[in-house]
Design an enzyme around this catalytic site. Sequence first.
Site, PDB file in Angstrom:
ATOM      1  N   ASN A 108      89.027  72.503  58.935  1.00  0.00           N
ATOM      2  CA  ASN A 108      87.613  72.271  60.443  1.00  0.00           C
ATOM      3  C   ASN A 108      87.114  70.924  60.601  1.00  0.00           C
ATOM      4  OD1 ASN A 108      85.132  71.596  60.811  1.00  0.00           O
ATOM      5  ND2 ASN A 108      84.998  72.025  58.428  1.00  0.00           N
ATOM      6  N   MET A 110      85.083  71.216  62.960  1.00  0.00           N
ATOM      7  CA  MET A 110      83.821  71.982  64.578  1.00  0.00           C
ATOM      8  C   MET A 110      82.829  70.909  65.624  1.00  0.00           C
ATOM      9  SD  MET A 110      84.600  74.959  63.644  1.00  0.00           S
ATOM     10  CE  MET A 110      83.365  75.699  64.411  1.00  0.00           C
ATOM     11  N   PHE A 112      79.705  69.696  64.399  1.00  0.00           N
ATOM     12  CA  PHE A 112      77.770  69.759  64.761  1.00  0.00           C
ATOM     13  C   PHE A 112      77.862  70.569  65.746  1.00  0.00           C
ATOM     14  CE2 PHE A 112      76.668  65.793  62.006  1.00  0.00           C
ATOM     15  CZ  PHE A 112      77.126  66.755  60.968  1.00  0.00           C
ATOM     16  N   SER A 172      79.843  63.834  57.676  1.00  0.00           N
ATOM     17  CA  SER A 172      81.079  64.767  58.163  1.00  0.00           C
ATOM     18  C   SER A 172      81.625  64.078  58.842  1.00  0.00           C
ATOM     19  CB  SER A 172      80.224  65.982  59.129  1.00  0.00           C
ATOM     20  OG  SER A 172      81.061  66.709  60.037  1.00  0.00           O
ATOM     21  N   ASN A 174      84.056  64.951  61.874  1.00  0.00           N
ATOM     22  CA  ASN A 174      84.240  65.559  62.587  1.00  0.00           C
ATOM     23  C   ASN A 174      83.034  65.315  63.878  1.00  0.00           C
ATOM     24  OD1 ASN A 174      86.450  67.067  62.036  1.00  0.00           O
ATOM     25  ND2 ASN A 174      84.618  68.912  60.840  1.00  0.00           N
ATOM     26  N   THR A 175      82.363  64.282  63.207  1.00  0.00           N
ATOM     27  CA  THR A 175      81.394  63.118  64.497  1.00  0.00           C
ATOM     28  C   THR A 175      82.198  62.447  64.574  1.00  0.00           C
ATOM     29  OG1 THR A 175      79.709  65.109  64.695  1.00  0.00           O
ATOM     30  CG2 THR A 175      78.844  62.624  65.309  1.00  0.00           C
ATOM     31  N   LYS A 214      73.724  64.002  51.713  1.00  0.00           N
ATOM     32  CA  LYS A 214      75.572  64.774  51.439  1.00  0.00           C
ATOM     33  C   LYS A 214      75.838  63.838  51.742  1.00  0.00           C
ATOM     34  CE  LYS A 214      77.422  69.036  52.236  1.00  0.00           C
ATOM     35  NZ  LYS A 214      77.653  70.271  53.150  1.00  0.00           N
ATOM     36  N   ASN A 243      80.883  67.311  51.292  1.00  0.00           N
ATOM     37  CA  ASN A 243      81.225  67.336  52.198  1.00  0.00           C
ATOM     38  C   ASN A 243      83.254  67.575  51.691  1.00  0.00           C
ATOM     39  OD1 ASN A 243      81.192  68.121  54.994  1.00  0.00           O
ATOM     40  ND2 ASN A 243      79.727  66.903  55.616  1.00  0.00           N
ATOM     41  N   TYR A 315      81.269  77.734  50.105  1.00  0.00           N
ATOM     42  CA  TYR A 315      80.866  77.982  51.303  1.00  0.00           C
ATOM     43  C   TYR A 315      82.406  78.995  51.405  1.00  0.00           C
ATOM     44  CZ  TYR A 315      82.090  77.218  56.494  1.00  0.00           C
ATOM     45  OH  TYR A 315      81.419  77.697  57.628  1.00  0.00           O
TER      46      TYR A 315
END
Length: 336
Positions: A108, A110, A112, A172, A174-175, A214, A243, A315
Amino acid sequence: MLYSLARPLLFSLAPERAHEVSLSLLNKAHKLGISQQKITAKPVTCMGIEFPNPVGLAAGLDKNGAYIDALAGLGFGFVEIGTITPRPQAGNPKPRIFRLPEAKAIINRMGFNNDGVDQLIENVKAAKFKGILGINIGKNADTPVEDATSDYLICLEKVYNYASYVTVNISSPNTKNLRSLQSGHALTELLETLKKRQLELAEQHQHYVPLVLKVAPDLTQLDIKFIASQLLQFKIDGLIVTNTTLSRDGVENLAHADEAGGLSGAPVFEKSTACLSAFAKYLNKKVALIGVGGILAGEQAVAKQQAGADLVQIYTGFIYSGPDLIKDCVEAMTVV
């Protein structure tokens, strides 16, 4: 359970659409009283909180806290919502979720996507759930990383009175540049500032809410040692390990394996569990550990526990196996 019948239909949909449909159906089933699952109580006291069982839902499934009651009804010992940011944001362009069913994995990116912290609080206030609720906080994509602490402070202050614990997500992939907060002065400044504010809020509200960090699985031993030292120095209450990973070990040559984003599910199990074990060695039971990453059966929840986890979260395994996984993990885990 009914999930085994529904999964082929859900997996015929695009992943993000299936995610939305699943939550909507679960919500309807909850309101009809047909989705509740009874789980044997296995109380665990961690971070000064008594959890009814040690198996929780990881952040990301319910980013805005819109499905708390329905998810809690499945028997989770605790539910973590978010990641939430100070302002609403759309996240990365679609498509941004990819299934790798041969590997029981998901990629993924995504970014946030969420409705903002104020809307999340309204959703939490509307929920009937009185159990253990974690709220996972992050920074907005357009906030420069050097100003990230201000975003985390905004979220911490706003969610403090509604959370059983607050998770600071700096892992994450993805940022842009978010993971740089896991090292050096950036981590020191973030933890020192947030810990100071946490103690002020505890005094103000006469109620102590644990602070949890995290981290990513893509850490060196030096990274792990440094992060552990900071957790101990600033008396951070807990650590979620881990993560998603940027590695593609175990999914090479599979469809979608070359997509950008974080990989979760079975292929991250060994890496995340090794990371957990290393942190357990350095932290020596002085910081609560929550193991997550690649749990698809009860035996893997037990392996996390044996590596040092006080609690676990699921998850991707939940996506592939459904609510039966919760019961399987709770029954397999021992409570000391």
